[in-house]
Write a protein that holds these residues in place. Structure first.
Motif, short mmCIF file in Angstrom:
data_model
loop_
_atom_site.label_atom_id
_atom_site.label_comp_id
_atom_site.label_asym_id
_atom_site.label_seq_id
_atom_site.Cartn_x
_atom_site.Cartn_y
_atom_site.Cartn_z
N ILE A 354 0.90 -1.26 -0.14
CA ILE A 354 -0.04 -0.09 -0.02
C ILE A 354 0.83 1.28 -0.10
O ILE A 354 0.31 2.27 -0.68
N VAL A 355 1.92 1.09 0.55
CA VAL A 355 2.89 2.52 0.74
C VAL A 355 3.27 2.63 -0.82
O VAL A 355 2.93 3.76 -1.15
N LYS A 356 3.72 1.73 -1.59
CA LYS A 356 4.26 2.12 -2.87
C LYS A 356 3.06 2.54 -3.88
O LYS A 356 3.16 3.61 -4.66
N PHE A 357 1.82 1.82 -3.81
CA PHE A 357 0.83 2.16 -4.52
C PHE A 357 0.15 3.57 -4.07
O PHE A 357 -0.19 4.29 -5.08
N SER A 358 0.16 3.91 -2.89
CA SER A 358 -0.36 5.24 -2.55
C SER A 358 0.65 6.21 -2.86
O SER A 358 0.11 7.66 -3.61
N ALA A 359 2.07 6.27 -3.13
CA ALA A 359 3.12 7.18 -3.36
C ALA A 359 2.84 7.24 -4.75
O ALA A 359 3.06 8.48 -5.31
N TYR A 360 2.75 6.32 -5.56
CA TYR A 360 2.88 6.46 -7.01
C TYR A 360 1.59 7.03 -7.60
O TYR A 360 1.29 7.69 -8.35
N SER A 361 0.51 6.70 -6.66
CA SER A 361 -0.87 7.35 -7.16
C SER A 361 -0.88 8.74 -6.86
O SER A 361 -1.48 9.47 -7.81
N CYS A 362 -0.41 9.29 -5.81
CA CYS A 362 -0.12 10.80 -5.73
C CYS A 362 0.68 11.49 -6.67
O CYS A 362 0.33 12.40 -7.20
N ALA A 363 1.75 10.68 -7.07
CA ALA A 363 2.86 11.40 -8.07
C ALA A 363 2.17 11.52 -9.45
O ALA A 363 2.24 12.50 -10.12
N MET A 364 1.42 10.39 -9.65
CA MET A 364 0.48 10.60 -10.80
C MET A 364 -0.58 11.48 -10.97
O MET A 364 -0.79 12.10 -11.90
N MET A 365 -1.16 11.36 -10.01
CA MET A 365 -2.19 12.43 -9.85
C MET A 365 -1.62 13.81 -9.98
O MET A 365 -2.21 14.89 -10.41
N ILE A 366 -0.45 14.24 -9.19
CA ILE A 366 0.26 15.44 -9.32
C ILE A 366 0.14 15.92 -10.85
O ILE A 366 0.07 17.14 -11.36
N ALA A 367 0.99 14.77 -11.43
CA ALA A 367 1.43 14.97 -12.94
C ALA A 367 -0.13 15.45 -13.76
O ALA A 367 0.00 16.21 -14.51
N LEU A 368 -1.09 14.51 -13.64
CA LEU A 368 -2.36 14.72 -14.37
C LEU A 368 -2.94 16.08 -13.99
O LEU A 368 -3.60 16.88 -14.84
N MET A 369 -2.77 16.70 -12.67
CA MET A 369 -3.33 17.96 -12.45
C MET A 369 -2.53 19.09 -12.95
O MET A 369 -3.31 19.85 -13.36
N VAL A 370 -1.25 19.00 -13.03
CA VAL A 370 -0.56 19.94 -13.89
C VAL A 370 -1.01 19.99 -14.99
O VAL A 370 -1.05 21.04 -15.65
N ALA A 371 -1.15 18.82 -15.73
CA ALA A 371 -1.39 18.87 -17.36
C ALA A 371 -2.73 19.59 -17.42
O ALA A 371 -3.10 20.35 -18.18
#
Length: 417
Positions: A354-371
């Motif tokens: 869950i740690v990796k899943f949560s961290a990568y989900s947040c990073a991907m969400m940041i990228a999509l929100m910037v887009a």
């Protein structure tokens, strides 16, 4: 009664607005302070203060800055308390009467190590003790403060922005389609992180540690090439126009203002901070190969980005006033995708589940929100941000492959019996 109290506080702060920032900092400070945080309903308090700020009393950026300063100071003092008292902290109140509070923090720290400083911020029962436990365990002060500062920014956003948006929504009419879009981006982020981690785990079990990153680099290169050809030749114009019309339908003032803040997460000014902190940490730990890989991939990403911008020379949407007029691909989106995924790779390299899943989900969400922010601000077309997501992901995957080539020699070159 609660409504009357809220109105009274709002009325007082309306005439003494300069106190709201220090009050937010104080709430974040006390909520982060060792032991005291157990006694303060920090989440509810910061949410309520965020609502007050969002109702028109404060802009979001100063609110986040005050929360950042308060939380960073609270955690820093808690770390020093644990560092100087060590085991004697067990005899201090409230741990002398509630030893289980400290024991939970110690178990969490033993399981996740330095990453627990970042993760513990978002877990209520252990948040007030993790910095003190890190000090007790003789965690390097430099490492603690780097992780502390890196994780304080998303903590401030997570704890105050929901309240701010609630306060803003009470006085503004935000299109319902905007909320649907946010839900969609969240689901996409979760799906990408889940599929990527599941596939990578299966390939690694079969000793195919380079299969996923190398395959993605190849497929993303092909996709980027096709997208570039379609965009340059005009075949993508209809998609750009349709997305432009949809974004225009949700671009109310509050959405535009928030987009102006989010887009900073893809700016060079902000992105240099985690990169420099990672570089300092690698130098401190003498991990020169990691620093070399990070620097080489960063240089490659920037070189590719600007060669494409100058070579294609596609104009931005009308009336854009920025530092450059090259639209394809989106620089903010490319840089945000690469940097936040790479920082996540370093932070959760030894973690699972869950740690990796949560961290990568947040990073991907940041990228999509910037887009999304680049579209709302009319700085780019739809094809530009798609190309940015692909280009940033390509160089992130290249960094993953390089890391595995250098640091998994025993897997890549099995011993000959």
């Amino acid at each position: 009664m609660e409504s009357d109290s809220f109105v009274a506080v709002h009325e007082w702060l309306h005439h003494h607005g300069y106190w709201l920032g220090p009050i937010i900092a104080l709430a974040a400070f006390v909520e982060s302070l060792v032991a005291i945080g157990f006694l303060i309903p920090g989440v509810a308090l910061l949410f309520a203060l965020g609502v007050l700020a969002g109702s028109g009393l404060m802009e979001p950026l100063p609110m986040l800055a005050w929360a950042f300063v308060g939380a960073a100071l609270g955690d820093g003092i808690s770390f020093q308390v644990g560092h100087h008292l060590h085991g004697r902290i067990r005899n201090c109140w409230p741990f002398s009467t509630h030893p289980g509070w400290l024991e939970k923090g110690e178990r969490f720290f033993e399981r996740y190590g330095g990453l627990s400083v970042a993760l513990g911020r978002f877990i209520g029962p252990i948040r007030p003790v993790i910095p003190a436990v890190a000090g007790m365990m003789d965690m390097s002060p430099l490492r603690f403060y780097i992780i502390n500062l890196l994780s304080t920014a998303p903590w401030a956003v997570a704890y105050t922005m929901p309240g701010y948006l609630t306060g803003a929504a009470l006085k503004l009419d935000v299109p319902q389609s905007f909320y649907y879009l946010l839900v969609g981006l969240t689901l996409v982020s979760l799906l990408i992180a889940y599929l990527g981690l599941i596939l990578d785990r299966r390939f690694c079990r079969k000793k195919l540690i380079l299969l996923l990153p190398v395959s993605f680099v190849v497929m993303a290169h092909i996709s980027l090439l096709l997208l570039t050809v379609m965009d340059v030749s005009g075949q993508f114009d209809d998609h750009n126009a349709r997305m432009h019309s949809f974004i225009a339908s949700i671009s109310v003032p509050i959405v535009e203002y928030i987009s102006g803040l989010v887009t900073w997460l893809g700016s060079a000014l902000i992105l240099w901070m985690p990169l420099v902190l990672c570089a300092v940490y690698f130098l401190w730990c003498r991990r020169y190969k990691k620093l070399l890989i990070m620097s080489a991939c960063l240089a490659g990403m920037e070189a590719t980005l600007w060669l494409m911008k100058w070579g294609i020379d596609k104009p931005r949407p009308a009336d854009f006033d920025g530092l450059d007029q090259f639209s394809f691909p989106s620089g903010h989106t490319t840089q945000a995708t690469f940097v936040w995924l790479l920082v996540t790779l370093y932070l959760v390299a030894a973690k699972r589940g869950i740690v990796k899943f949560s961290a990568y989900s947040c990073a991907m969400m940041i990228a999509l929100m910037v887009a999304l922010s680049r579209l709302v601000l009319e700085a780019h077309w739809f094809g530009d941000v798609l190309a940015g997501l692909l280009l940033g992901s390509i160089w992130f995957s290249a960094a993953v492959a390089a890391e595995r080539v250098y640091f998994n020699e025993k897997i890549l070159k099995p011993r000959i019996s």
